[in-house]
Design a protein around this motif. Structure first.
Motif, PDB file in Angstrom:
ATOM      1  N   ASP A   1       0.835  -1.205   0.000  1.00  0.00           N
ATOM      2  CA  ASP A   1       0.000   0.000   0.000  1.00  0.00           C
ATOM      3  C   ASP A   1       0.867   1.251   0.000  1.00  0.00           C
ATOM      4  OD1 ASP A   1      -2.369  -1.466   0.060  1.00  0.00           O
ATOM      5  OD2 ASP A   1      -2.692  -1.187   2.220  1.00  0.00           O
ATOM      6  N   ILE A   2       1.835   1.314   0.901  1.00  0.00           N
ATOM      7  CA  ILE A   2       2.697   2.496   0.998  1.00  0.00           C
ATOM      8  C   ILE A   2       3.444   2.715  -0.314  1.00  0.00           C
ATOM      9  CG2 ILE A   2       4.759   3.449   2.126  1.00  0.00           C
ATOM     10  CD1 ILE A   2       3.688   2.210   4.763  1.00  0.00           C
ATOM     11  N   GLU A   3       3.921   1.652  -0.924  1.00  0.00           N
ATOM     12  CA  GLU A   3       4.610   1.764  -2.211  1.00  0.00           C
ATOM     13  C   GLU A   3       3.662   2.329  -3.274  1.00  0.00           C
ATOM     14  OE1 GLU A   3       6.709  -1.122  -5.514  1.00  0.00           O
ATOM     15  OE2 GLU A   3       6.739  -1.751  -3.421  1.00  0.00           O
ATOM     16  N   ARG A   4       2.436   1.849  -3.300  1.00  0.00           N
ATOM     17  CA  ARG A   4       1.442   2.337  -4.267  1.00  0.00           C
ATOM     18  C   ARG A   4       1.093   3.802  -3.998  1.00  0.00           C
ATOM     19  NH1 ARG A   4      -2.144  -0.864  -3.030  1.00  0.00           N
ATOM     20  NH2 ARG A   4      -3.683   0.481  -2.086  1.00  0.00           N
ATOM     21  N   TRP A   5       0.965   4.161  -2.716  1.00  0.00           N
ATOM     22  CA  TRP A   5       0.640   5.547  -2.366  1.00  0.00           C
ATOM     23  C   TRP A   5       1.756   6.484  -2.814  1.00  0.00           C
ATOM     24  CZ3 TRP A   5      -0.658   3.953   3.322  1.00  0.00           C
ATOM     25  CH2 TRP A   5      -1.850   3.217   3.338  1.00  0.00           C
ATOM     26  N   GLU A   6       2.986   6.071  -2.642  1.00  0.00           N
ATOM     27  CA  GLU A   6       4.115   6.905  -3.074  1.00  0.00           C
ATOM     28  C   GLU A   6       4.167   7.001  -4.603  1.00  0.00           C
ATOM     29  OE1 GLU A   6       6.801   8.884  -1.516  1.00  0.00           O
ATOM     30  OE2 GLU A   6       4.986   8.934  -0.297  1.00  0.00           O
ATOM     31  N   GLU A   7       3.845   5.913  -5.294  1.00  0.00           N
ATOM     32  CA  GLU A   7       3.791   5.957  -6.756  1.00  0.00           C
ATOM     33  C   GLU A   7       2.731   6.947  -7.228  1.00  0.00           C
ATOM     34  OE1 GLU A   7       3.164   1.912  -8.020  1.00  0.00           O
ATOM     35  OE2 GLU A   7       5.224   1.331  -7.513  1.00  0.00           O
ATOM     36  N   GLU A   8       1.595   7.000  -6.534  1.00  0.00           N
ATOM     37  CA  GLU A   8       0.544   7.940  -6.927  1.00  0.00           C
ATOM     38  C   GLU A   8       1.038   9.379  -6.770  1.00  0.00           C
ATOM     39  OE1 GLU A   8      -4.208   8.172  -7.026  1.00  0.00           O
ATOM     40  OE2 GLU A   8      -3.398   7.538  -5.096  1.00  0.00           O
ATOM     41  N   TRP A   9       1.803   9.643  -5.717  1.00  0.00           N
ATOM     42  CA  TRP A   9       2.405  10.973  -5.576  1.00  0.00           C
ATOM     43  C   TRP A   9       3.235  11.309  -6.809  1.00  0.00           C
ATOM     44  CZ3 TRP A   9       1.726  15.098  -2.732  1.00  0.00           C
ATOM     45  CH2 TRP A   9       1.120  14.991  -1.477  1.00  0.00           C
ATOM     46  N   ASP A  10       4.071  10.368  -7.217  1.00  0.00           N
ATOM     47  CA  ASP A  10       4.965  10.605  -8.359  1.00  0.00           C
ATOM     48  C   ASP A  10       4.198  10.769  -9.660  1.00  0.00           C
ATOM     49  OD1 ASP A  10       7.085  10.404  -6.574  1.00  0.00           O
ATOM     50  OD2 ASP A  10       7.493   8.306  -7.059  1.00  0.00           O
ATOM     51  N   GLU A  11       3.127  10.008  -9.838  1.00  0.00           N
ATOM     52  CA  GLU A  11       2.374  10.027 -11.096  1.00  0.00           C
ATOM     53  C   GLU A  11       1.356  11.167 -11.164  1.00  0.00           C
ATOM     54  OE1 GLU A  11       0.658   6.115 -11.317  1.00  0.00           O
ATOM     55  OE2 GLU A  11       2.635   5.163 -11.435  1.00  0.00           O
ATOM     56  N   GLU A  12       0.694  11.473 -10.051  1.00  0.00           N
ATOM     57  CA  GLU A  12      -0.423  12.423 -10.052  1.00  0.00           C
ATOM     58  C   GLU A  12      -0.072  13.801  -9.484  1.00  0.00           C
ATOM     59  OE1 GLU A  12      -3.183  11.799 -11.543  1.00  0.00           O
ATOM     60  OE2 GLU A  12      -3.119   9.623 -11.749  1.00  0.00           O
ATOM     61  N   GLY A  13       1.009  13.862  -8.693  1.00  0.00           N
ATOM     62  CA  GLY A  13       1.329  15.120  -8.030  1.00  0.00           C
ATOM     63  C   GLY A  13       0.549  15.327  -6.744  1.00  0.00           C
ATOM     64  N   PHE A  14      -0.142  14.310  -6.298  1.00  0.00           N
ATOM     65  CA  PHE A  14      -0.851  14.298  -5.022  1.00  0.00           C
ATOM     66  C   PHE A  14      -0.921  12.863  -4.553  1.00  0.00           C
ATOM     67  CE2 PHE A  14      -4.235  14.333  -8.298  1.00  0.00           C
ATOM     68  CZ  PHE A  14      -4.819  13.107  -8.052  1.00  0.00           C
ATOM     69  N   GLY A  15      -1.344  12.692  -3.307  1.00  0.00           N
ATOM     70  CA  GLY A  15      -1.453  11.344  -2.765  1.00  0.00           C
ATOM     71  C   GLY A  15      -1.911  11.366  -1.330  1.00  0.00           C
ATOM     72  N   LEU A  16      -1.726  10.241  -0.675  1.00  0.00           N
ATOM     73  CA  LEU A  16      -2.093  10.100   0.731  1.00  0.00           C
ATOM     74  C   LEU A  16      -0.918  10.544   1.591  1.00  0.00           C
ATOM     75  CD1 LEU A  16      -3.843   6.618   0.591  1.00  0.00           C
ATOM     76  CD2 LEU A  16      -4.917   8.886   0.530  1.00  0.00           C
ATOM     77  N   PHE A  17      -1.170  11.485   2.487  1.00  0.00           N
ATOM     78  CA  PHE A  17      -0.154  11.956   3.417  1.00  0.00           C
ATOM     79  C   PHE A  17      -0.094  11.042   4.635  1.00  0.00           C
ATOM     80  CE2 PHE A  17      -1.362  16.012   1.409  1.00  0.00           C
ATOM     81  CZ  PHE A  17      -0.134  16.639   1.237  1.00  0.00           C
ATOM     82  N   ALA A  18       1.113  10.717   5.087  1.00  0.00           N
ATOM     83  CA  ALA A  18       1.286  10.154   6.415  1.00  0.00           C
ATOM     84  C   ALA A  18       0.994  11.289   7.392  1.00  0.00           C
ATOM     85  CB  ALA A  18       2.713   9.644   6.597  1.00  0.00           C
ATOM     86  N   VAL A  19       0.231  11.004   8.452  1.00  0.00           N
ATOM     87  CA  VAL A  19      -0.142  12.031   9.420  1.00  0.00           C
ATOM     88  C   VAL A  19       0.490  11.688  10.760  1.00  0.00           C
ATOM     89  CG1 VAL A  19      -2.051  13.196  10.602  1.00  0.00           C
ATOM     90  CG2 VAL A  19      -2.330  12.441   8.218  1.00  0.00           C
ATOM     91  N   GLU A  20       1.236  12.660  11.290  1.00  0.00           N
ATOM     92  CA  GLU A  20       1.835  12.439  12.601  1.00  0.00           C
ATOM     93  C   GLU A  20       1.471  13.573  13.540  1.00  0.00           C
ATOM     94  OE1 GLU A  20       6.344  13.957  12.794  1.00  0.00           O
ATOM     95  OE2 GLU A  20       6.097  12.266  11.416  1.00  0.00           O
ATOM     96  N   LEU A  21       1.435  13.249  14.819  1.00  0.00           N
ATOM     97  CA  LEU A  21       1.185  14.253  15.841  1.00  0.00           C
ATOM     98  C   LEU A  21       2.435  15.101  16.010  1.00  0.00           C
ATOM     99  CD1 LEU A  21      -0.582  12.174  18.657  1.00  0.00           C
ATOM    100  CD2 LEU A  21      -1.649  13.736  17.017  1.00  0.00           C
ATOM    101  N   LEU A  22       2.273  16.414  15.965  1.00  0.00           N
ATOM    102  CA  LEU A  22       3.424  17.290  16.146  1.00  0.00           C
ATOM    103  C   LEU A  22       4.037  17.115  17.535  1.00  0.00           C
ATOM    104  CD1 LEU A  22       2.300  20.628  14.446  1.00  0.00           C
ATOM    105  CD2 LEU A  22       4.161  19.120  13.737  1.00  0.00           C
TER     106      LEU A  22
END
Length: 178
Positions: free
Chosen positions: A50-71
């Protein structure tokens, strides 16, 4: 690198070394996964894919799923972001905003906070004219987030594989700006 800061959260790209295990723990929780696909949990290997696919979507589309962390702690709490909902061809071409947070982080406004930032990113930074969100009917917490974003019901349909009813919400740039 694309990052978004909100008052309590950092939305960022994925780091498989640091994010794989905590995201796999979220994906292994039946309560988290009950509204997703057929409701099956996902193991470490599937989460890595999943993470690999999400990162590929960033590269292909210019957007994707962000990892969310607590500051405050740096802890990964899940994801919020944009994707092309290829599983539901009837809505294409479309970009969907979605989220998945671990149960300890439910009910604290994190999904709404992150989703509002991602919606702004989609409509102002990425120049999208319209964003949708899809929820299985009965998933009231997700539909509440959609309403908080100003999204309105667009249609009711069925999942093409699993057959359960889905409601599609939408917002366009003019509605967002109003």
């Amino acid at each position: 690198m694309t990052e978004i800061h909100t008052p309590r959260l950092l939305l960022r790209r994925w780091d498989e070394d640091d994010d794989l295990v905590p995201m796999a723990e979220i994906n292994a929780d039946p309560e988290v996964m009950r509204w997703i696909g057929d409701g099956s949990v996902r193991d470490l290997e599937r989460t890595a894919e999943d993470i690999e696919r999400w990162e590929e979507e960033w590269d292909e589309e210019g957007f994707g799923l962000f990892a969310v962390e607590l500051l405050a702690s740096g802890e990964l709490i899940g994801f919020v972001g944009l994707s092309v909902p290829g599983f539901l061809p009837e809505v294409l071409p479309a970009v969907e905003i979605g989220w998945r947070l671990g149960t300890p982080f439910w009910g604290q406004g994190y999904a709404s906070e992150a989703a509002q930032a991602v919606l702004e990113f989609a409509l102002t930074d990425r120049g999208l004219d319209r964003v949708i969100s899809i929820a299985r009917i009965g998933n009231d917490p997700s539909e509440n987030v959609m309403r908080k974003l100003g999204m309105v019901p667009d249609r009711v349909t069925k999942h093409p594989v699993y057959g359960h009813p889905l409601r599609v919400h939408a917002i366009d740039l003019t509605e967002y700006q109003a």
